[in-house]
Each structure stands twice: as C-alpha cells, then as structure tokens.
Design an enzyme around this catalytic site. Structure first.
Site, short mmCIF file in Angstrom:
data_model
loop_
_atom_site.label_atom_id
_atom_site.label_comp_id
_atom_site.label_asym_id
_atom_site.label_seq_id
_atom_site.Cartn_x
_atom_site.Cartn_y
_atom_site.Cartn_z
N GLU A 84 1.05 -1.15 0.44
CA GLU A 84 -0.33 -0.28 0.16
C GLU A 84 0.79 1.45 0.11
O GLU A 84 1.55 1.75 0.89
CB GLU A 84 -1.28 0.71 1.29
N THR B 47 -4.79 5.67 2.37
CA THR B 47 -4.68 7.27 2.68
C THR B 47 -5.86 8.29 1.54
O THR B 47 -5.65 8.70 1.36
CB THR B 47 -3.26 8.41 2.80
N ARG C 292 0.45 9.65 1.21
CA ARG C 292 0.98 11.21 2.27
C ARG C 292 2.12 11.91 1.91
O ARG C 292 2.24 12.24 2.65
CB ARG C 292 1.43 10.63 3.73
N LYS D 155 -11.85 -2.08 6.70
CA LYS D 155 -9.82 -1.69 7.37
C LYS D 155 -10.20 -1.47 9.11
O LYS D 155 -11.31 0.18 8.87
CB LYS D 155 -8.96 -0.48 7.01
C1 3PG Z 1 -2.10 3.39 8.21
O1 3PG Z 1 -2.14 4.59 7.72
O2 3PG Z 1 -2.58 2.64 8.03
C2 3PG Z 1 -1.18 3.59 9.35
O3 3PG Z 1 -1.16 5.25 9.79
C3 3PG Z 1 0.20 2.11 9.28
O4 3PG Z 1 0.23 2.33 11.20
P1 3PG Z 1 1.28 2.34 12.39
O5 3PG Z 1 2.21 2.87 11.79
O6 3PG Z 1 0.64 1.97 13.01
O7 3PG Z 1 1.69 0.52 11.21
#
Ligand code: 3PG
Length: 208
Positions: free
Chosen positions: A40, A68, A44, A128
């Site tokens: 993924e 995102t 960002r 999710k």
């Molecule tokens: C996401 O967008 O899925 C999270 O920011 C990932 O979370 P993590 O950094 O705690 O793994």
C-alpha cells in the site's frame, strides 16, 4: 474475486510513505523478497503516485494499492496510476459512492460499530479496522464477529510483529496492515536487507 480474498493472499500489507522516488523500487523489491507482494503506497507524500508508477513498471507482478485515500478524486488518481485497490482511513458517503463506481475496489476504514454498520449499509463487507490498537485491538474484533459475521477486516494502526498473530487468529481478519515492516530509519539508510529480514519475520510470525 472479493477484495478480502485478494488481500488475504498475504498476511501483512506494508503501509508505505515513500519520500524519495529513488527508494521506491528497491523498497518494493526488498519487501517482495521477504514474501510481501501486496503493498500500500500512501498518498502522504508528494511523490506517492510517481513511486507507484515506478514500482508498477519495474515489478509488474506485484499488487499495489493506494492508501490514505480521503476524497473521491483520489480514487481516480489511484486507478489512473495503475493501482489495483484503494484504502481509506475512514468512510464518507461520497467516497463510498466513488468506491462503488471506480474501476478499482475500495477498502474503507472504520473504527466503531456504528461506522461498521454504515459501511455495511453502503455495501462494503471488507473493511480496514483503523486505528486498530487504540480502538481495542484483537479483543474488539472478537466481540464484533458474532454481531456482524458478514464483515471481514484488515486491522491497521499499531499492529506489530508481536501482536499480528493475535489478529490473524480471528475468523473475521483476512490480513493486517502496518508500517513496521518498512521503518523510515531503514528506508533512509537504504538497508534493504534489513527490510527483507523484517518482511520474512512477519511472514513467519503469521504462521500461514
Ligand atoms: C495506516 O495508515 O494504515 C497506519 O498509519 C499504519 O499504522 P502503523 O504505522 O501503526 O503501522
């Protein structure tokens, strides 16, 4: 094939925030080498879609999602860049519609029971669970399973090598997502071997 079946082919989906396009392909190769072949790439960073295109070109067999995704336009951007799926941290009505009519499926984020019910009402069954840790972790998903047995989750947010097996043991979890397999310190150091090691450890911790 349902989104849950597609994403469930791997135990972990690395969540990536690529800052430098030169790192995109070596990073994807390192993760794939460790057995993680569904990635993924989050929106960002300004170079996210360019990074996705580069990986797509160099590694046509890898499955790439855009993460995102916050608004309907992001769905089009993701599809045009060659993504196979899109992931959003939450769900709005307009995004739900975009997900239905876009050429690629959307994995929408939910955090509460009401949001799960709403996503379900809008036609989504693969979700999710975000942010998984702060929202109750595996215990929360376990409690939800008998209430909405037709929903399945990819928990993300606070998932680690240590707790991932607790999530994956649940019948309503098809995979987990997380950034821990590609930490920024290793990416910036170009420690691709280190990332492959983390990916391998995640695959073996999953025990499947
Ligand atoms: C996401 O967008 O899925 C999270 O920011 C990932 O979370 P993590 O950094 O705690 O793994």
């Amino acid at each position: 094939m349902s989104l849950q079946k597609i994403l469930g082919q791997v135990p972990v989906i690395p969540v990536l925030a690529i800052r430098d396009t030169a790192q995109a392909v070596p990073l994807a190769r390192a993760l794939a080498e460790g057995g993680l072949t569904i990635l993924e790439v989050t929106l960002r960073t300004p170079v996210a879609l360019e990074a996705l295109r580069l990986i797509r070109e160099a590694m046509p067999d890898i499955m790439l999602g855009v993460g995102t995704v916050l608004q309907p336009e992001d769905m089009d951007r993701a599809a045009n860049a060659g993504a196979t799926f899109a992931v959003s941290p939450g769900l709005t009505k307009t995004l739900a519609d975009a997900g239905r009519y876009s050429g690629i499926p959307l994995l929408p984020g939910v955090a509460t029971v009401s949001e799960m019910m709403l996503a379900r009402e809008l036609g989504y069954r693969s979700l999710k669970f975000f942010p998984a840790g702060p929202m109750g972790g595996p215990a929360a998903l376990k409690a939800i399973a008998p209430v909405m047995p037709d929903l399945a989750f990819c928990p993300t947010g606070g998932v680690t090598a240590e707790n991932m097996a607790d999530y994956l043991a649940l019948p309503n979890v098809f995979c987990v997502g997380g950034s821990w397999v590609a930490p920024d310190t290793l990416v910036q150091a170009g420690d691709w071997k280190g990332i492959t090691t983390l990916a391998r450890k995640a695959v073996s911790a999953a025990g499947r």
